[in-house]
Design a protein around this motif. Structure first.
Motif, PDB file in Angstrom:
ATOM      1  N   HIS A  19       0.815  -1.206   0.000  1.00  0.00           N
ATOM      2  CA  HIS A  19       0.000   0.000   0.000  1.00  0.00           C
ATOM      3  C   HIS A  19       0.849   1.256   0.000  1.00  0.00           C
ATOM      4  CE1 HIS A  19       1.249  -0.108   4.155  1.00  0.00           C
ATOM      5  NE2 HIS A  19       0.703   1.084   4.362  1.00  0.00           N
ATOM      6  N   GLN A  23      -3.069   3.802  -0.640  1.00  0.00           N
ATOM      7  CA  GLN A  23      -4.229   3.642   0.210  1.00  0.00           C
ATOM      8  C   GLN A  23      -4.821   5.006   0.503  1.00  0.00           C
ATOM      9  OE1 GLN A  23      -3.653   1.433   3.742  1.00  0.00           O
ATOM     10  NE2 GLN A  23      -5.677   1.841   4.527  1.00  0.00           N
ATOM     11  N   GLU A  24      -6.010   5.278  -0.028  1.00  0.00           N
ATOM     12  CA  GLU A  24      -6.616   6.582   0.119  1.00  0.00           C
ATOM     13  C   GLU A  24      -7.203   6.742   1.522  1.00  0.00           C
ATOM     14  OE1 GLU A  24      -9.334   7.475  -2.940  1.00  0.00           O
ATOM     15  OE2 GLU A  24      -7.925   7.013  -4.544  1.00  0.00           O
ATOM     16  N   GLN A  25      -7.091   7.934   2.022  1.00  0.00           N
ATOM     17  CA  GLN A  25      -7.649   8.244   3.324  1.00  0.00           C
ATOM     18  C   GLN A  25      -8.217   9.655   3.244  1.00  0.00           C
ATOM     19  OE1 GLN A  25      -4.443   8.213   6.106  1.00  0.00           O
ATOM     20  NE2 GLN A  25      -3.575  10.112   5.363  1.00  0.00           N
ATOM     21  N   TYR A  79      -3.177  10.148   0.034  1.00  0.00           N
ATOM     22  CA  TYR A  79      -2.508   8.858   0.141  1.00  0.00           C
ATOM     23  C   TYR A  79      -1.920   8.657   1.528  1.00  0.00           C
ATOM     24  CZ  TYR A  79      -2.833   8.451  -4.905  1.00  0.00           C
ATOM     25  OH  TYR A  79      -3.294   8.360  -6.181  1.00  0.00           O
ATOM     26  N   LYS A  80      -2.025   7.427   2.007  1.00  0.00           N
ATOM     27  CA  LYS A  80      -1.406   7.052   3.269  1.00  0.00           C
ATOM     28  C   LYS A  80      -0.026   6.474   2.986  1.00  0.00           C
ATOM     29  CE  LYS A  80      -1.914   4.059   7.300  1.00  0.00           C
ATOM     30  NZ  LYS A  80      -2.739   3.005   7.932  1.00  0.00           N
ATOM     31  N   ASP A 212      -7.017   1.588  -2.681  1.00  0.00           N
ATOM     32  CA  ASP A 212      -7.519   0.902  -1.499  1.00  0.00           C
ATOM     33  C   ASP A 212      -7.579  -0.607  -1.685  1.00  0.00           C
ATOM     34  OD1 ASP A 212      -7.810   2.696   0.498  1.00  0.00           O
ATOM     35  OD2 ASP A 212      -9.877   3.235   0.017  1.00  0.00           O
ATOM     36  N   HIS A 213      -7.874  -1.070  -2.897  1.00  0.00           N
ATOM     37  CA  HIS A 213      -8.203  -2.489  -3.102  1.00  0.00           C
ATOM     38  C   HIS A 213      -7.301  -3.176  -4.119  1.00  0.00           C
ATOM     39  CE1 HIS A 213     -11.743  -1.597  -0.745  1.00  0.00           C
ATOM     40  NE2 HIS A 213     -12.113  -0.668  -1.608  1.00  0.00           N
ATOM     41  N   ARG A 246      -5.872  -6.023  -2.602  1.00  0.00           N
ATOM     42  CA  ARG A 246      -5.580  -5.781  -1.194  1.00  0.00           C
ATOM     43  C   ARG A 246      -6.863  -6.058  -0.418  1.00  0.00           C
ATOM     44  NH1 ARG A 246      -4.447  -1.425   0.916  1.00  0.00           N
ATOM     45  NH2 ARG A 246      -2.799  -2.217   2.258  1.00  0.00           N
ATOM     46  N   LYS A 248      -8.558  -6.217   3.187  1.00  0.00           N
ATOM     47  CA  LYS A 248      -8.439  -5.811   4.589  1.00  0.00           C
ATOM     48  C   LYS A 248      -9.266  -6.735   5.469  1.00  0.00           C
ATOM     49  CE  LYS A 248      -8.157  -1.628   7.390  1.00  0.00           C
ATOM     50  NZ  LYS A 248      -6.708  -1.792   7.560  1.00  0.00           N
ATOM     51  N   THR A 254      -3.995  -6.687   6.579  1.00  0.00           N
ATOM     52  CA  THR A 254      -4.319  -6.653   5.157  1.00  0.00           C
ATOM     53  C   THR A 254      -3.597  -7.796   4.452  1.00  0.00           C
ATOM     54  OG1 THR A 254      -4.589  -4.248   5.178  1.00  0.00           O
ATOM     55  CG2 THR A 254      -4.255  -5.291   3.044  1.00  0.00           C
TER      56      THR A 254
END
Length: 337
Positions: A19, A23-25, A79-80, A212-213, A246, A248, A254
């Motif tokens: 990620h 990985q969007e946040q 992005y994380k 995210d996925h 991905r 979770k 994950t």
């Protein structure tokens, strides 16, 4: 015998945090430095009271680490980012079929072949079976230089064996009067096992993108192998692409199963000596000193693996790759900080 052969260790490229860039946040906007630290009108601003000093959930998130570069821009886009530094322990089990290129030899009848004798290429000496099996352990350090670019270096030890078959036609090698029609010399099939005990060092880079996925990554690594007391002429290059979902599970875990393709190019050199008792009709021994260039027989392989992210610090990975002449299993555990 000296065997300069890492047998696929450049493929020990783990995936630090799939990620890493994706990985969007909730979008985090950086604080305006003039507003945060005081601007030109700061002297005319109202004096802060106690309530102004209380933390607020609405305050923008700030990134306080030196690396990766451009981290603030990535955070603005939602992005994380993973922790920038990582340490990994990697183990591998590998079997590889090889093909021989140029083969140079020097012969002796009765006495041992002098080490000063010149090695020459001859058509009546060939190899018929080349296969290596190795296990290795490496310690790898990596850093996210950019939000999407990871660079890494590793050192370790590889041990194993290599089976080599050499075929010598003594009738062509030693014409009459040594080998004659009445007393022909037999064709010699020599099988021997060489032992590998090398130090290896790898440098490489990994680029990652995803959401995210899902994620996709591409890696490139270059490996050098060093024998005891001597520096080898090995140069191996490995390039791979991996992609997958991905998934979770729970709050922190994950699972990232993936598949892909790998290109691995190995070129190395093997040197050694052989001695065959009673190889000639008169009972003399045959001594042979040789040098052979080797490369892996099949360079492309399919791969599949699983990366597990337990939390922001701990990761584990397993990967298996295979083609029609080789297979390899890699496992690793990583800690990020």
């Amino acid at each position: 015998m000296k065997l300069w052969l890492p047998l696929g260790l450049a493929l020990l490229v783990t995936i630090p945090a799939p990620h890493a860039f994706g990985q969007e946040q909730k979008e985090a906007v950086l604080a305006n430095p003039l507003t945060a630290s005081g601007d030109a009108d700061a002297d005319n601003a109202p004096a802060p009271d106690d309530r102004a000093q209380e933390p607020s959930n609405d305050e923008p998130e700030r990134y306080h680490r030196l690396l990766p570069f451009l981290a603030e821009k990535a955070i603005r886009r939602g992005y994380k980012l993973p922790r920038p530094f990582g340490i990994s322990l990697i183990g591998t089990d590998n079997a590889q079929a090889l093909t021989s290129g140029s083969l140079s030899v020097a012969f002796g009848k009765g006495a041992a072949t002098p080490t000063s004798s010149q090695l020459v290429s001859v058509p009546f000496v060939s190899t018929e079976r080349l296969k290596g099996s190795t296990t290795a352990v490496q310690l790898k350090a990596d850093v996210w230089l950019l939000p999407y670019l990871n660079i890494f270096a590793s050192v370790g030890r590889v041990k194993g064996t290599m089976d080599i078959g050499v075929v010598i036609d003594l009738n062509d090698l030693f014409p009459p009067p040594i080998c004659t029609v009445r007393q022909p010399c037999a064709q010699q099939h020599l099988d021997f096992t060489g032992h590998i005990d090398n130090t290896i060092a790898t440098l490489g880079a990994l680029a990652v993108y995803g959401g995210d996925h899902w994620f996709v990554s591409a890696s490139l690594a270059h490996t050098l192998s060093v024998t005891k007391g001597d520096r080898s002429n090995i140069r191996t290059t490995d390039a791979a692409i991996r992609l997958g979902p991905r998934l979770k599970v729970g709050t922190h875990t994950t699972f990232s199963p993936y598949f892909g393709a790998d290109y691995f190019d190995l070129n190395t050199q093997v040197e050694g000596t052989l001695r065959v008792a009673n190889a000639f009709p008169d009972g003399d021994d045959l001594s042979l000193r040789y040098q052979v260039q080797l490369e892996n027989e099949s360079k492309w392989a399919a791969l599949a693996g699983l990366n597990v992210e337990f939390d922001e610090r701990w990761y584990a990975q397993a990967e298996y790759s295979r083609n029609n002449t080789s297979h390899r299993l890699v496992a690793s555990v990583s800690w990020r900080f």
